[in-house]
Design a protein around this motif. Sequence first.
Motif, PDB file in Angstrom:
ATOM      1  N   TYR A 147       0.910  -1.461  -0.002  1.00 46.15           N
ATOM      2  CA  TYR A 147       0.008  -0.042  -0.090  1.00 46.15           C
ATOM      3  C   TYR A 147       0.875   1.177   0.048  1.00 46.15           C
ATOM      4  O   TYR A 147       0.664   2.189  -0.676  1.00 46.15           O
ATOM      5  N   ASP A 150       2.587   1.782  -3.537  1.00 46.99           N
ATOM      6  CA  ASP A 150       1.615   2.213  -4.401  1.00 46.99           C
ATOM      7  C   ASP A 150       1.377   3.740  -4.130  1.00 46.99           C
ATOM      8  O   ASP A 150       1.280   4.395  -4.924  1.00 46.99           O
ATOM      9  N   ARG A 153       4.111   6.006  -5.202  1.00 50.70           N
ATOM     10  CA  ARG A 153       4.200   6.225  -6.442  1.00 50.70           C
ATOM     11  C   ARG A 153       3.237   7.226  -6.988  1.00 50.70           C
ATOM     12  O   ARG A 153       3.323   8.246  -7.714  1.00 50.70           O
ATOM     13  N   GLN A 154       2.060   7.222  -6.416  1.00 45.96           N
ATOM     14  CA  GLN A 154       0.948   8.177  -6.819  1.00 45.96           C
ATOM     15  C   GLN A 154       1.343   9.818  -6.186  1.00 45.96           C
ATOM     16  O   GLN A 154       1.001  10.626  -6.975  1.00 45.96           O
TER      17      GLN A 154
END
Length: 190
Positions: A147, A150, A153-154
């Motif tokens: 989590y 991810d 990265r965003q």
Amino acid sequence: MSSAQVLSQLTELPAKVFLVGMPGCGKSTVGKELAQRLQCTFLDLDTLIEEQEGLAVPQVFEQRGQEYFRQAEAQALRLAAARSERLVLATGGGAPCFCENMGFMVSQGATVYLKLTPAELVARLTPSDLQGRPLLRDKTPDELLVYLADTLRQREPFYQQASLVVAAGGRDVPTVAQQIEQCLLGAASQ
């Protein structure tokens, strides 16, 4: 690019310093130390939201939803930036990514990204940290790592807009705060 080069556009010590980064990167602890070093007020955006809403952040999320929370967060951010005193503000991990908050912070003062890897973040987050953060709650260590990777990265494109990026992993709070202080003071004296 060195941090002094990134901050070379500053001509005086900024009145507002905004700390951004993932949950657990040390924004609040570094922020308190930095504010003491700069002799200014320390504020935590989550605390300001709780005062504004009369609810704890997890309750705002649960009772009113994430979209409402992000609007309340943007309002609290703008109210804090409008204060007359010099301050260091620790933002929430997602704050820069919504409601054009990152651009707003960049326009209002110095922004500092406290950068850690997902593995460093997992190692820092305690069980009580996880329970107090609605988006991290009830995840196994493996789920948490995925989590955080991810999410980072965003969010990284927003965080990278900061005027200063500081690798905060493996260093104690006073050392990180001292590096930020030196960069801010060095840029202001140029």
